[in-house]
Design an enzyme around this catalytic site. Structure first.
Site, PDB file in Angstrom:
ATOM      1  N   ASN A  43       0.836  -1.207   0.000  1.00 36.95           N
ATOM      2  CA  ASN A  43       0.000   0.000   0.000  1.00 36.95           C
ATOM      3  C   ASN A  43       0.868   1.252   0.000  1.00 36.95           C
ATOM      4  OD1 ASN A  43       0.607  -0.828   2.702  1.00 36.95           O
ATOM      5  ND2 ASN A  43      -1.023   0.439   3.517  1.00 36.95           N
ATOM      6  N   ILE A  44       0.379   2.265  -0.700  1.00 38.09           N
ATOM      7  CA  ILE A  44       1.099   3.530  -0.826  1.00 38.09           C
ATOM      8  C   ILE A  44       0.129   4.654  -0.487  1.00 38.09           C
ATOM      9  CG2 ILE A  44       2.387   5.035  -2.389  1.00 38.09           C
ATOM     10  CD1 ILE A  44       3.110   2.479  -4.006  1.00 38.09           C
ATOM     11  N   GLU A  45       0.371   5.299   0.626  1.00 38.28           N
ATOM     12  CA  GLU A  45      -0.546   6.349   1.097  1.00 38.28           C
ATOM     13  C   GLU A  45      -0.103   7.720   0.592  1.00 38.28           C
ATOM     14  OE1 GLU A  45      -1.057   5.757   5.343  1.00 38.28           O
ATOM     15  OE2 GLU A  45      -2.138   3.873   4.946  1.00 38.28           O
ATOM     16  N   CYS A  54      -4.189   0.639  -2.429  1.00 35.13           N
ATOM     17  CA  CYS A  54      -3.957  -0.576  -1.645  1.00 35.13           C
ATOM     18  C   CYS A  54      -2.921  -1.479  -2.306  1.00 35.13           C
ATOM     19  CB  CYS A  54      -5.246  -1.373  -1.517  1.00 35.13           C
ATOM     20  SG  CYS A  54      -6.554  -0.567  -0.602  1.00 35.13           S
ATOM     21  N   GLU A  56      -3.094  -4.595  -3.027  1.00 36.89           N
ATOM     22  CA  GLU A  56      -3.626  -5.509  -4.045  1.00 36.89           C
ATOM     23  C   GLU A  56      -3.691  -4.840  -5.414  1.00 36.89           C
ATOM     24  OE1 GLU A  56      -4.777  -4.758  -1.065  1.00 36.89           O
ATOM     25  OE2 GLU A  56      -6.019  -6.352  -0.215  1.00 36.89           O
ATOM     26  N   CYS A  87     -10.324  -4.694   0.241  1.00 33.40           N
ATOM     27  CA  CYS A  87     -11.434  -3.738   0.282  1.00 33.40           C
ATOM     28  C   CYS A  87     -12.297  -3.905  -0.978  1.00 33.40           C
ATOM     29  CB  CYS A  87     -10.900  -2.310   0.388  1.00 33.40           C
ATOM     30  SG  CYS A  87     -10.255  -1.646  -1.166  1.00 33.40           S
ATOM     31  N   CYS A  90     -10.617  -3.069  -4.355  1.00 30.61           N
ATOM     32  CA  CYS A  90      -9.656  -4.096  -4.765  1.00 30.61           C
ATOM     33  C   CYS A  90     -10.362  -5.361  -5.236  1.00 30.61           C
ATOM     34  CB  CYS A  90      -8.693  -4.413  -3.634  1.00 30.61           C
ATOM     35  SG  CYS A  90      -7.520  -3.068  -3.344  1.00 30.61           S
TER      36      CYS A  90
HETATM   37  N1  THU Z   1      -5.133  -1.499   2.705  1.00 27.30           N
HETATM   38  C1  THU Z   1      -4.558  -2.315   1.774  1.00 27.30           C
HETATM   39  O1  THU Z   1      -3.520  -2.003   1.197  1.00 27.30           O
HETATM   40  N2  THU Z   1      -5.180  -3.492   1.507  1.00 27.30           N
HETATM   41  C2  THU Z   1      -6.247  -3.988   2.195  1.00 27.30           C
HETATM   42  O2  THU Z   1      -6.676  -5.103   1.929  1.00 27.30           O
HETATM   43  C3  THU Z   1      -6.863  -3.179   3.249  1.00 27.30           C
HETATM   44  C4  THU Z   1      -6.383  -1.780   3.357  1.00 27.30           C
HETATM   45  C5  THU Z   1      -4.424  -0.257   3.051  1.00 27.30           C
HETATM   46  C6  THU Z   1      -5.020   1.023   2.574  1.00 27.30           C
HETATM   47  C7  THU Z   1      -4.463   2.001   3.586  1.00 27.30           C
HETATM   48  O3  THU Z   1      -3.161   2.407   3.196  1.00 27.30           O
HETATM   49  C8  THU Z   1      -4.332   1.199   4.869  1.00 27.30           C
HETATM   50  O4  THU Z   1      -4.354  -0.163   4.463  1.00 27.30           O
HETATM   51  C9  THU Z   1      -5.425   1.441   5.880  1.00 27.30           C
HETATM   52  O5  THU Z   1      -6.675   1.315   5.314  1.00 27.30           O
END
Ligand code: THU
Length: 130
Positions: A43-45, A54, A56, A87, A90
């Site tokens: 994941n990259i925020e 996310c 995935e 989510c 995804c």
């Molecule tokens: N996130 C994912 O990368 N994959 C998931 O299956 C659930 C959520 C990430 C998104 C965000 O950066 C952090 O988790 C919190 O929601």
């Protein structure tokens, strides 16, 4: 090492690269192609929050961009006791480009669940309806 532990291990390694500066919630994903290759994502925020992507979707977009179009499984790893499922966004992307994948959920110590994507996304909207 079994095939699924290799996939989970790849997702764990990808998780270490997560850019989770705001939530602190690191996720790794590893997508297995039908020819046995593994493409990973984390994941990259983003400071705007809404542009966060996310693990995935990063894995799937990396794979498509590398020319992969057939997939068998995806492993998703987070540091949680309970399973961390993909989510809704995804699920849609994984379904559209990966079909009925096996979805292997795991944490840092073991597997927390194994599902079929069709069970996680019942009655999907997809290109067959267009
Ligand atoms: N996130 C994912 O990368 N994959 C998931 O299956 C659930 C959520 C990430 C998104 C965000 O950066 C952090 O988790 C919190 O929601």
């Amino acid at each position: 090492m079994t095939a699924s532990s290799r996939l989970i291990d790849a997702a764990r390694q990808a998780r270490a690269h997560a850019v989770a500066s705001f939530s602190g919630f690191k996720v790794g994903a590893a997508l297995e192609t039908s020819t046995g290759e593994i493409v990973t994502g984390c994941n990259i925020e983003n400071a705007t929050y809404g542009l966060t992507i996310c693990a995935e979707r990063v894995a799937m977009f990396k794979a498509l961009s590398d020319g992969h179009h057939h997939f068998t499984r995806v492993a998703i790893v987070a540091d949680t006791v309970a399973p961390t499922p993909p989510c809704g966004a995804c699920r849609q992307i994984l379904w559209e480009f990966g079909g009925d994948l096996e979805v292997v959920l795991a944490n840092l110590t073991g597997t927390t669940g194994i599902h079929r994507l069709k069970d996680l996304l019942p009655l999907p909207f997809d290109a067959r309806l267009l």
